[in-house]
Design an enzyme around this catalytic site. Sequence first.
Site: not given
Ligand code: GLY
Length: 579
Positions: A390, A408, A410, A461-462, A482
């Site tokens: 990301t 991102t 991913n 997501s994070s 990350g």
């Molecule tokens: N693909 C990583 C996130 O969205 O957290």
Amino acid sequence: MKLTRYLIVALGFCLVPVAMAQAPAPAAQTPIIDFGSRFLPTVARQGMVVGPEELAAEVGLDVLRAGGNAVDAAVATGFALAVSYPRAGNLGGGGFMLLHLADEDRQTLIDYRETAPAAATRDLFLNENGAVDQQRAYFSHKSAGVPGTVAGLILAQQRYGTLPLADVMAPAIALARDGFAVSFALNQEIAARAERLAMNPEARRLFLDAQGRVPEIGSRWQQPDLAWTLTQIAEHGQKGFYEGEVARRILAEMQAGEGLISAADLAGYRAVEREPVRGTYQQYEIISTPPPSSGGIHIIQILNILEGYDLQAMGHNSAAYIHHLTEAMKLAYADRSRYLADPDFEPVPVAELTDKAYAERQRALIKPGRATPSEEIAPGKVLVDASHDTTHYTVADRFGNVVSNTYTLNFSFGSHIAVPGTGMLLNNEMADFAANPGQPNPFGLVEGEANRIEGGKRPLSSMSPTMVFRDGKPWLATGSPGGSLIITSVLQTALNAMAFDMNIATASAEPRVHHQWQPDKLVVEQGISPDTLALLRALGHNVDVAGRTLGRTQSIMLDRGYLWGATDTRRPGGHVAGY
Ligand code: GLY
């Protein structure tokens, strides 16, 4: 431009002499800034772009210099990174953009997260034995969500930019068409994924030479197909990507690879504006990313828990500090596994999770002299992904606007599948859904039923583009790549600045730790003293000194009339562009 860049870097070391050489002596005495730190930020006054790659950051800076605002610069940088930083910069992915609009003294969040294709179903990635088929989940056409980046950047531009879309996209088109010299970082990024990229004929054609070799450092790398795709967008806006010839090429690839994205999925994709989540830590206000990201909620939740301790008295990265930080992380990530998902599909108890009274109850569960094993922790009453990839960049302009953007594919290079004739990689964001709800994923993360796959839904997501306000004004803007590491990286960068008075370069550079509840492992970066690690082990922590780094922040601090930029030194190629 080069001279200016040199001066900006030099400013970090000799701010006063350079400032005095450039301007007549001020009437008032120039305050002398005592850095008191091994790590120095880069300083500018008018505008700044901090990002993972130099060419794209300089594109953003050029837009600021030409009179554009931070949104214009952020959109220009976003499209440029799709060219110069293909591991995570993208047209085929999605993300979140947090904006502070100075004129209106308002913050807003643009959610351009990918959506599951309408045909996606709960068991999409399960094989006949009920186990997750990793190849299908991560590296197949089915792993692609409907891309959101183009819609998100265009929405930002139309609502909050000041320049025409074609103008802010022109530098990205030129970079793709004319090419640029391959940097050490790009060479390494492609090399790290060359084997997987070579498995897809179009990705191989784009990223490797006829013999399958990685482009050499210094060689000119051109992307004519990507220049064509960008031109379609610049000329026709959202329809230039989601309908018409670009869409036709995406659909042809979906058909060839048995992917799920349909014409209706593409034409129906919408980026949406959402209210950011808000919290406080002491005198600071935290503004961050709401669901379908878990980031903002858990950053605020952990800060709420930690607010009850005197962290300064414990000492930065002392065993006591890391112990309490870790215990708070475990509680938050346990909640993530149950409550977090796309709010348009599942009710997410945002207010409850970010409530100070809830944090107080959770704080009472933390034992000062013993690590609580994760199996004894359940989601509170009211996951993670691995370090995928990301990217994040942060922009500030002279009008007071600030943009913090994370987007991102991913994984690094997404699914490693490119769409012929577009120069574009497909994301593998569908892997951010719970492929097998309630069961640990291949990284040991437990993901909940709320995040099950459903057509049209956004995967959890994070991503956590975040701003910290002080005295009602933006003071710090940051974010990180990350996967699940994003939340704890952003958290510690902000905490280092807020609780330990570190300048932004030091706050970014200090060693980080990470715990995500499951697996029950406290991951620490190099640089934490062995004595401290021994104390943590004695408390019962399962300490793992990471062979890799945790997160990669790109940050701007707005303080005392200056912009202080820090690109994380954990990976090569990052850049602070300012003037
Ligand atoms: N693909 C990583 C996130 O969205 O957290």
